[in-house]
Design a protein around this motif. Structure first.
Motif, short mmCIF file in Angstrom:
data_model
loop_
_atom_site.label_atom_id
_atom_site.label_comp_id
_atom_site.label_asym_id
_atom_site.label_seq_id
_atom_site.Cartn_x
_atom_site.Cartn_y
_atom_site.Cartn_z
N ALA A 1 -4.11 -6.28 -4.82
CA ALA A 1 -4.99 -5.14 -5.41
C ALA A 1 -4.61 -4.65 -6.81
CB ALA A 1 -4.98 -4.10 -4.46
N ARG A 2 -5.56 -4.37 -7.58
CA ARG A 2 -5.24 -3.55 -8.88
C ARG A 2 -4.68 -2.51 -8.76
NH1 ARG A 2 -8.28 -1.30 -12.77
NH2 ARG A 2 -9.98 -1.18 -11.46
N THR B 1 -5.53 -3.32 -16.16
CA THR B 1 -6.44 -3.79 -16.51
C THR B 1 -6.83 -5.37 -16.18
OG1 THR B 1 -6.31 -2.52 -18.40
CG2 THR B 1 -8.01 -3.93 -18.71
N ASP B 2 -7.92 -5.68 -15.74
CA ASP B 2 -8.14 -7.13 -15.49
C ASP B 2 -8.24 -7.90 -16.42
OD1 ASP B 2 -8.81 -9.34 -13.71
OD2 ASP B 2 -10.94 -8.93 -13.91
N GLY B 3 -7.61 -9.01 -16.72
CA GLY B 3 -7.55 -9.72 -17.86
C GLY B 3 -6.30 -9.59 -18.72
N GLN B 4 -5.75 -8.52 -18.54
CA GLN B 4 -4.74 -8.01 -19.45
C GLN B 4 -3.49 -8.21 -18.78
OE1 GLN B 4 -5.95 -4.76 -22.11
NE2 GLN B 4 -3.71 -4.15 -21.95
N ASP B 5 -3.28 -7.21 -17.59
CA ASP B 5 -1.95 -7.31 -16.79
C ASP B 5 -2.13 -8.39 -15.99
OD1 ASP B 5 -0.92 -4.77 -17.59
OD2 ASP B 5 -3.20 -4.02 -17.00
N TYR B 6 -3.25 -8.80 -15.35
CA TYR B 6 -3.38 -10.05 -14.38
C TYR B 6 -5.03 -10.29 -14.57
CZ TYR B 6 0.98 -9.52 -11.75
OH TYR B 6 2.49 -9.47 -11.66
N SER C 1 3.23 2.81 -6.51
CA SER C 1 2.41 1.95 -6.30
C SER C 1 2.23 1.09 -5.06
CB SER C 1 2.35 0.63 -7.32
OG SER C 1 3.87 0.11 -7.56
N GLU C 2 3.27 1.39 -4.01
CA GLU C 2 3.47 0.89 -2.83
C GLU C 2 3.48 1.89 -1.67
OE1 GLU C 2 3.60 -2.33 -5.01
OE2 GLU C 2 5.13 -1.01 -5.29
N ASP C 3 2.86 1.62 -0.66
CA ASP C 3 3.20 2.44 0.59
C ASP C 3 4.44 2.10 1.25
OD1 ASP C 3 2.55 0.02 2.19
OD2 ASP C 3 0.56 0.62 2.27
N THR C 4 4.86 2.79 2.21
CA THR C 4 6.13 2.36 2.63
C THR C 4 6.44 0.93 3.16
OG1 THR C 4 6.39 4.81 3.44
CG2 THR C 4 8.06 3.47 4.43
N GLU C 5 5.20 0.63 4.01
CA GLU C 5 5.44 -0.61 4.45
C GLU C 5 5.52 -1.81 3.19
OE1 GLU C 5 2.56 -3.87 7.08
OE2 GLU C 5 2.06 -1.75 6.88
N ARG C 6 4.81 -1.56 2.39
CA ARG C 6 4.99 -2.69 1.23
C ARG C 6 6.30 -2.36 0.39
NH1 ARG C 6 -1.12 -1.65 -0.37
NH2 ARG C 6 -2.04 -3.23 1.26
N LEU C 7 6.94 -1.16 0.19
CA LEU C 7 8.01 -0.71 -0.42
C LEU C 7 9.01 -1.84 0.32
CD1 LEU C 7 8.60 1.54 -2.28
CD2 LEU C 7 10.09 2.26 -0.34
#
Ligand code: ADP
Ligand code: 5GP
Length: 215
Positions: free
Chosen positions: A40-41, A46-51, A137-143
């Motif tokens: 997820a962004r 920015t789409d096309g700039q960061d990814y 940028s991340e919740d605990t699980e993703r962290l």
């Protein structure tokens, strides 16, 4: 100088995106290859700039069409480097800077053997966690996934040409810049080196003849 690809790899949160941005702001000889991802962004991206943000289906279509120079599944999402992005940057005469995980870096370096591999290390585990948490940028699980993956990623450091500890940001950026400068003047990358050396030898011969005739 013959332009070459440069990969920055690091555990998530170590600061490779920040370092890459700083380098791109200050160096005209650098271009960035924008990767594709199915994650997820984040706010501020920015789409096309960061990814190029793609659905899994879109990613698989590109992958099956052979569009990627490398691709990997990282932290549960697909990431891939588009061949056409790398070719676009190198064809413009600039070094091609990329942010690629350790699996992708291995694949890419096999396909492009002149790639310079730089590993960015965090100064400590505590700082890595602080940076990841601070980025928000991340919740605990993703962290947790990112922290666990960091252990395996760091074990790959021995396959990289250079290691830079990102303690002080300015110093880390300076170190990566020095690596790029040194790699740019490797003899195999100097443009028309044989011709330059041939011309210098001819000049030296003329000078030597001049001395002999004068003496
Ligand atoms: P990565 O791309 O490796 O996942 P980021 O560049 O997003 O990491 O950096 C993670 C967080 O750490 C960001 O909030 C960034 O501002 C911060 N950061 C990066 N480098 C430093 C540094 N040298 N000192 C302090 N904070 C840093
Ligand atoms: P993030 O989601 O934090 O932007 O990146 C997560 C991980 O994906 C990082 O290790 C980063 O280096 C990696 N990554 C980003 N782009 C690519 C890519 O094009 N290919 C591969 N293999 N990994 C990538």
């Amino acid at each position: 100088m013959k332009p070459f690809p440069v990969i920055l790899s690091a555990p998530s949160g170590a600061g490779k995106t920040t370092i890459a941005r700083r380098l791109l702001e200050r160096r005209r000889d650098l271009g960035y290859s924008v990767s594709c991802t199915t994650r997820a962004r984040r706010t501020g991206e920015t789409d096309g700039q960061d990814y190029h943000f793609l659905s899994r289906e879109q990613f698989e279509v590109e992958r099956d069409a052979g569009a990627f120079a490398e691709w990997a599944e990282v932290h549960g999402a697909y990431y891939g480097t588009l061949r056409r992005e790398v070719e676009r940057v190198l064809a413009s005469g600039r070094l091609c800077l990329m942010d690629i995980d350790v699996q992708g870096a291995r694949q890419f370096a096999e396909a492009f053997p002149d790639t310079v591999l730089v590993f960015i290390l965090p100064p400590s585990g505590e700082v890595l966690l602080q940076r990841l948490t601070g980025r928000g940028s991340e919740d605990t699980e993703r962290l947790l996934v990112r922290m666990r993956n960091a252990k395996a990623e760091i074990g790959d450091v021995g396959r990289y040409h250079y290691v830079v500890v990102n303690d002080d940001l300015d110093r880390a950026v300076e170190r990566v810049a020095s690596i790029l400068d040194a790699e740019s003047v490797r003899h195999e990358r100097v443009h028309a080196l044989d011709e330059q050396v041939g011309a210098l030898i001819a000049q030296l011969e003329r000078e030597i003849n001049g001395i002999q005739q004068g003496g």
